[in-house]
Write a protein that holds these residues in place. Structure first.
Motif, mmCIF file in Angstrom:
data_model
loop_
_atom_site.group_PDB
_atom_site.id
_atom_site.type_symbol
_atom_site.label_atom_id
_atom_site.label_comp_id
_atom_site.label_asym_id
_atom_site.label_seq_id
_atom_site.Cartn_x
_atom_site.Cartn_y
_atom_site.Cartn_z
ATOM 1 N N UNK A 11 15.022 -42.451 -9.555
ATOM 2 C CA UNK A 11 14.476 -41.478 -10.496
ATOM 3 C C UNK A 11 14.090 -40.206 -9.741
ATOM 4 N N UNK A 12 14.371 -39.027 -10.299
ATOM 5 C CA UNK A 12 14.012 -37.778 -9.623
ATOM 6 C C UNK A 12 12.521 -37.704 -9.272
ATOM 7 N N UNK A 16 10.722 -37.080 -5.677
ATOM 8 C CA UNK A 16 9.709 -36.028 -5.525
ATOM 9 C C UNK A 16 8.433 -36.590 -4.881
ATOM 10 N N UNK A 17 8.021 -37.798 -5.309
ATOM 11 C CA UNK A 17 6.829 -38.427 -4.696
ATOM 12 C C UNK A 17 7.065 -38.685 -3.215
ATOM 13 N N UNK A 18 8.261 -39.181 -2.877
ATOM 14 C CA UNK A 18 8.583 -39.441 -1.471
ATOM 15 C C UNK A 18 8.534 -38.141 -0.673
ATOM 16 N N UNK A 19 9.117 -37.102 -1.220
ATOM 17 C CA UNK A 19 9.142 -35.814 -0.508
ATOM 18 C C UNK A 19 7.765 -35.162 -0.410
ATOM 19 N N UNK A 20 6.821 -35.583 -1.265
ATOM 20 C CA UNK A 20 5.463 -35.029 -1.191
ATOM 21 C C UNK A 20 4.622 -35.730 -0.122
ATOM 22 N N UNK A 66 30.706 -25.450 -16.499
ATOM 23 C CA UNK A 66 30.157 -26.046 -15.280
ATOM 24 C C UNK A 66 28.679 -25.713 -15.206
ATOM 25 N N UNK A 67 27.850 -26.729 -14.912
ATOM 26 C CA UNK A 67 26.411 -26.507 -14.837
ATOM 27 C C UNK A 67 25.769 -27.544 -13.924
ATOM 28 N N UNK A 68 24.606 -27.218 -13.424
ATOM 29 C CA UNK A 68 23.812 -28.199 -12.686
ATOM 30 C C UNK A 68 23.385 -29.291 -13.649
ATOM 31 N N UNK A 69 23.215 -30.489 -13.128
ATOM 32 C CA UNK A 69 22.810 -31.619 -13.958
ATOM 33 C C UNK A 69 21.907 -32.528 -13.138
ATOM 34 N N UNK A 70 21.221 -33.404 -13.829
ATOM 35 C CA UNK A 70 20.363 -34.382 -13.174
ATOM 36 C C UNK A 70 20.766 -35.768 -13.636
ATOM 37 N N UNK A 71 20.848 -36.694 -12.693
ATOM 38 C CA UNK A 71 21.065 -38.099 -13.030
ATOM 39 C C UNK A 71 20.382 -38.946 -11.973
ATOM 40 N N UNK A 101 12.280 -45.256 -2.093
ATOM 41 C CA UNK A 101 11.851 -45.078 -3.487
ATOM 42 C C UNK A 101 12.940 -45.271 -4.538
ATOM 43 N N UNK A 102 14.035 -45.923 -4.188
ATOM 44 C CA UNK A 102 15.067 -46.205 -5.172
ATOM 45 C C UNK A 102 14.557 -47.169 -6.222
#
Length: 117
Positions: A11-12, A16-20, A66-71, A101-102
């Motif tokens: 999950x994004x 983000x929690x890991x990177x914080x 074409x666009x950025x996406x999140x998955x 964090x997967x």
């Protein structure tokens, strides 16, 4: 023997929690997780036909352009096993989600391909 695509998901917000975390905290997770991951690969080397890899940001192409996406897709590996259940059992307690964090690993049979020739 049947081949399966194993997709690592995250999950994004977990990333983000890991990177914080502090660099020292991230390094501690990496030190533990990377060793366990290498051990997992060594134990399952006979089932791994393509080590795959981790992937970055997504660019999606649709009829709208074409666009950025999140998955949740963050990496993959290709394995051989007798059944999907046997393939899934290879990933029980995998460090992707037991240390890193997967959130899971999705197992899908190939219906055609992959062409690795």
């Amino acid at each position: 023997m049947p081949r399966f695509l194993a997709v690592y998901t995250m999950k994004p917000e977990a990333l983000a929690r890991f990177r914080s975390m502090t660099k020292a905290e991230q390094d501690a997770v990496d030190d533990k997780g990377l060793k366990l991951w290498a051990d997992w690969e060594a134990r399952n080397a006979g089932s791994i036909t393509n080590r795959g890899g981790m992937v970055g940001k997504t660019t999606r192409v649709t009829t709208d352009g074409i666009a950025s996406a999140t998955n949740d897709f963050c990496g993959y590996v290709i394995i051989e096993a007798e059944t999907a259940e046997a393939a899934a059992k290879l990933f029980v307690d995998h460090p992707h989600f037991s240390v890193f964090p997967g959130d899971g690993v999705d197992i899908m049979p190939f219906l055609a391909g992959p062409d690795e020739g």
